[in-house]
Design a protein around this motif. Structure first.
Motif, PDB file in Angstrom:
ATOM      1  N   ASP A 203     -11.313  33.095 -27.255  1.00  0.00           N
ATOM      2  CA  ASP A 203     -11.550  34.309 -28.055  1.00  0.00           C
ATOM      3  C   ASP A 203     -10.584  34.400 -29.233  1.00  0.00           C
ATOM      4  O   ASP A 203     -10.969  34.802 -30.338  1.00  0.00           O
ATOM      5  CB  ASP A 203     -11.414  35.552 -27.176  1.00  0.00           C
ATOM      6  N   ALA A 204      -9.326  34.033 -29.006  1.00  0.00           N
ATOM      7  CA  ALA A 204      -8.337  34.074 -30.085  1.00  0.00           C
ATOM      8  C   ALA A 204      -8.666  33.045 -31.158  1.00  0.00           C
ATOM      9  O   ALA A 204      -8.557  33.321 -32.364  1.00  0.00           O
ATOM     10  CB  ALA A 204      -6.938  33.830 -29.528  1.00  0.00           C
TER      11      ALA A 204
ATOM     12  N   GLU B 127     -11.609  31.928 -31.880  1.00  0.00           N
ATOM     13  CA  GLU B 127     -12.781  32.425 -32.597  1.00  0.00           C
ATOM     14  C   GLU B 127     -12.377  33.493 -33.605  1.00  0.00           C
ATOM     15  O   GLU B 127     -12.913  33.566 -34.715  1.00  0.00           O
ATOM     16  CB  GLU B 127     -13.804  32.992 -31.618  1.00  0.00           C
ATOM     17  N   ALA B 128     -11.420  34.320 -33.252  1.00  0.00           N
ATOM     18  CA  ALA B 128     -10.958  35.361 -34.173  1.00  0.00           C
ATOM     19  C   ALA B 128     -10.318  34.757 -35.417  1.00  0.00           C
ATOM     20  O   ALA B 128     -10.420  35.319 -36.520  1.00  0.00           O
ATOM     21  CB  ALA B 128      -9.966  36.278 -33.463  1.00  0.00           C
TER      22      ALA B 128
ATOM     23  N   ARG C 187     -15.169  32.727 -38.353  1.00  0.00           N
ATOM     24  CA  ARG C 187     -15.983  33.314 -39.420  1.00  0.00           C
ATOM     25  C   ARG C 187     -16.374  32.298 -40.494  1.00  0.00           C
ATOM     26  O   ARG C 187     -17.160  32.614 -41.391  1.00  0.00           O
ATOM     27  CB  ARG C 187     -15.225  34.476 -40.064  1.00  0.00           C
TER      28      ARG C 187
ATOM     29  N   PHE D 237     -16.105  39.206 -41.099  1.00  0.00           N
ATOM     30  CA  PHE D 237     -14.753  39.301 -40.563  1.00  0.00           C
ATOM     31  C   PHE D 237     -14.400  40.752 -40.261  1.00  0.00           C
ATOM     32  O   PHE D 237     -14.560  41.643 -41.094  1.00  0.00           O
ATOM     33  CB  PHE D 237     -13.752  38.720 -41.559  1.00  0.00           C
ATOM     34  N   ASN D 238     -13.909  40.966 -39.044  1.00  0.00           N
ATOM     35  CA  ASN D 238     -13.462  42.290 -38.615  1.00  0.00           C
ATOM     36  C   ASN D 238     -11.991  42.182 -38.248  1.00  0.00           C
ATOM     37  O   ASN D 238     -11.637  41.639 -37.197  1.00  0.00           O
ATOM     38  CB  ASN D 238     -14.300  42.773 -37.426  1.00  0.00           C
TER      39      ASN D 238
ATOM     40  N   ALA E 299     -10.896  43.834 -34.834  1.00  0.00           N
ATOM     41  CA  ALA E 299     -11.363  43.113 -33.648  1.00  0.00           C
ATOM     42  C   ALA E 299     -10.639  41.782 -33.498  1.00  0.00           C
ATOM     43  O   ALA E 299     -10.288  41.362 -32.385  1.00  0.00           O
ATOM     44  CB  ALA E 299     -12.874  42.885 -33.733  1.00  0.00           C
ATOM     45  N   SER E 300     -10.406  41.115 -34.639  1.00  0.00           N
ATOM     46  CA  SER E 300      -9.697  39.837 -34.585  1.00  0.00           C
ATOM     47  C   SER E 300      -8.274  40.026 -34.092  1.00  0.00           C
ATOM     48  O   SER E 300      -7.768  39.239 -33.286  1.00  0.00           O
ATOM     49  CB  SER E 300      -9.695  39.184 -35.970  1.00  0.00           C
TER      50      SER E 300
ATOM     51  N   ARG F 153      -7.198  42.389 -32.158  1.00  0.00           N
ATOM     52  CA  ARG F 153      -7.231  42.679 -30.720  1.00  0.00           C
ATOM     53  C   ARG F 153      -7.393  41.406 -29.901  1.00  0.00           C
ATOM     54  O   ARG F 153      -6.744  41.240 -28.855  1.00  0.00           O
ATOM     55  CB  ARG F 153      -8.384  43.654 -30.416  1.00  0.00           C
ATOM     56  N   SER F 154      -8.245  40.484 -30.364  1.00  0.00           N
ATOM     57  CA  SER F 154      -8.460  39.231 -29.631  1.00  0.00           C
ATOM     58  C   SER F 154      -7.197  38.383 -29.608  1.00  0.00           C
ATOM     59  O   SER F 154      -6.838  37.796 -28.581  1.00  0.00           O
ATOM     60  CB  SER F 154      -9.606  38.436 -30.272  1.00  0.00           C
ATOM     61  N   VAL F 155      -6.513  38.331 -30.744  1.00  0.00           N
ATOM     62  CA  VAL F 155      -5.283  37.536 -30.818  1.00  0.00           C
ATOM     63  C   VAL F 155      -4.199  38.141 -29.930  1.00  0.00           C
ATOM     64  O   VAL F 155      -3.519  37.427 -29.178  1.00  0.00           O
ATOM     65  CB  VAL F 155      -4.801  37.431 -32.277  1.00  0.00           C
TER      66      VAL F 155
END
Length: 424
Positions: A78-79, A81-82, A86, A202-203, A206-207, A209-211
């Motif tokens: 997930d990190a 991908e963040a 994109r 790109f958000n 949200a990015s 939070r994932s990191v």
């Protein structure tokens, strides 16, 4: 004598006898038929695993198992991908980056397939990537775990050859980074030309939070590599830290594991490590036979006749590594080839660390290649892509691997620079 050993080993392996048993029986038969004292066999078996460094093998396997069960691998994905998801071909880049990071904890390509494989393949196909392409990229990126620290194969090979384990692990970073970069370039070009994937807006929130959610998981390779290369801890102590850290994160922070899970994973890790160490024991005994038979000197003489430079010598050896890596377990292959070919390589002017890492880079391809590639069949299983179709989809990635091999053979500093910088 060596021909007797290798002939019996090959015959038994073809019949489906486990490689460790085949090698052990071949060694016993060769020693008995040529009047070598069998007492030397027991001495060789005992001394081969009497090493503090080898404790790192089951510990790193255990850490990888904990990451898979405790949700750390999913958070790493997930990190990744963040950070890069994109861009065009983004999930392909995520696949590469997450495998690189996960390999920096588990040291096992098979563990990479088991934990990250289902996540990456499912995510890529849901975003418009063909399933065979997704599976092929996942297969090849899994081999990064065999190159980047703390690679289990590099630890075993360095310990068996008497080289610095820390130095060898640092040397593996060069080919690992080169392969990851090459795969990323190819993935970008193919994704752009064929319109693979979807561009996601790109958000930033949200990015972030994932990191942040993945920071405890990403902390594991940082602690391991920093500790080893700074000299604060040995590779074995770093493996112990990896187990302790991943247990704390998975059990106390993520709360996705219980004590029963820990016991189950400890038993499974012991079983997996046992297969590696038994092969090491048998290969050590076989090495004694090769040494008595002067096989390394014979190989050195043959190679000096057939080649005139260290680069050509490595290329010739690379053909051997590739063929053997496609036909047998890569740990067994490394332990059999090191005592035979390493003296010949050194005699041709090849740095021993360069030889070791080049050999590992070649053998890593065997994990992804028929007819016995462990990662190949594991990827076919988790992806649902037939093995034959998966091999065809992986052909461009094999070509990238071969280019990387040639570069590693031609430019020793790809291996030696990271080793010199990180182990100073």
């Amino acid at each position: 004598m060596s021909l007797t050993l290798l002939g019996i080993f090959a015959a038994l392996a073809v019949l489906g006898i486990p490689l460790s048993v085949s090698l052990g029986l071949g060694t016993v038969a060769a020693m008995y038929l040529h009047d070598l004292p069998l007492a030397m066999l027991m001495q060789s078996l005992a001394t081969s695993i009497n090493s503090f460094l080898l404790i790192a093998v089951p510990l790193f396997i255990f850490a990888g198992q904990i990451m898979e069960r405790g949700g750390l691998s999913e958070r790493i994905f997930d990190a990744a991908e963040a950070m890069v998801g994109r861009f065009r071909g983004g999930l392909g880049h995520v696949n590469i980056l997450s495998s690189f990071v996960f390999g920096g904890i588990s040291g096992s390509s098979v563990a990479d397939i088991a934990s990250l494989g289902p996540i990456t393949i499912r995510s890529m196909t849901s975003r418009g990537y063909p399933r065979p392409y997704s599976a092929a990229l996942t297969l090849i990126t899994a081999t990064l775990a065999t190159l980047v620290p703390p690679s289990i194969l590099i630890i075993v090979a360095a310990a068996a050859s008497g080289q610095s384990v820390g130095g060898a692990l640092a040397g593996g970073l060069g080919p690992g980074v080169l392969l990851a970069f090459s795969l990323a370039v190819y993935n970008y070009i193919v994704s752009r030309r064929r319109s693979y994937g979807t561009i996601v807006e790109f958000n930033a929130a949200a990015s972030m939070r994932s990191v942040l959610r993945a920071m405890p998981s990403i902390g594991a390779p940082v602690i391991i590599l920093t500790g080893m290369f700074s000299g604060i801890v040995t590779p074995t102590e770093a493996a112990g830290l990896a187990v302790l850290y991943t247990l704390l994160v998975a059990g106390l922070l993520h709360r996705e594991m219980g004590w029963r899970d820990v016991l189950e994973l400890a038993i499974r890790s012991g079983q997996l490590a046992g297969t590696v160490l038994v092969i090491l024991m048998m290969a050590s005994a076989a090495t004694f036979v090769f040494t008595v038979d002067l096989l390394p000197q014979k190989a050195a003489g043959l190679l000096s006749f057939a080649s005139g430079s260290s680069f050509v010598t490595l290329l010739l050896m690379g053909v051997v590594f590739l063929i053997v890596g496609m036909l047998m377990d890569i740990v067994a292959a490394a332990l059999m080839l090191i005592p035979v070919l390493m003296p010949a390589a050194i005699g041709a002017g090849v740095d021993p660390m360069h030889f070791l890492i080049f050999m590992v880079t070649c053998l890593a391809i065997g994990l992804a290649s028929p007819p016995v590639g462990t990662c190949l069949f594991a990827t076919a299983h988790v992806s649902g892509v037939p093995t034959e179709r998966l091999v065809v989809a992986t052909l461009p990635f094999y070509a990238i691997n071969f280019v990387v091999l040639i570069l590693v053979a031609a430019i020793p500093q790809i291996v030696l620079w990271p080793m010199q910088i990180l182990t100073q």
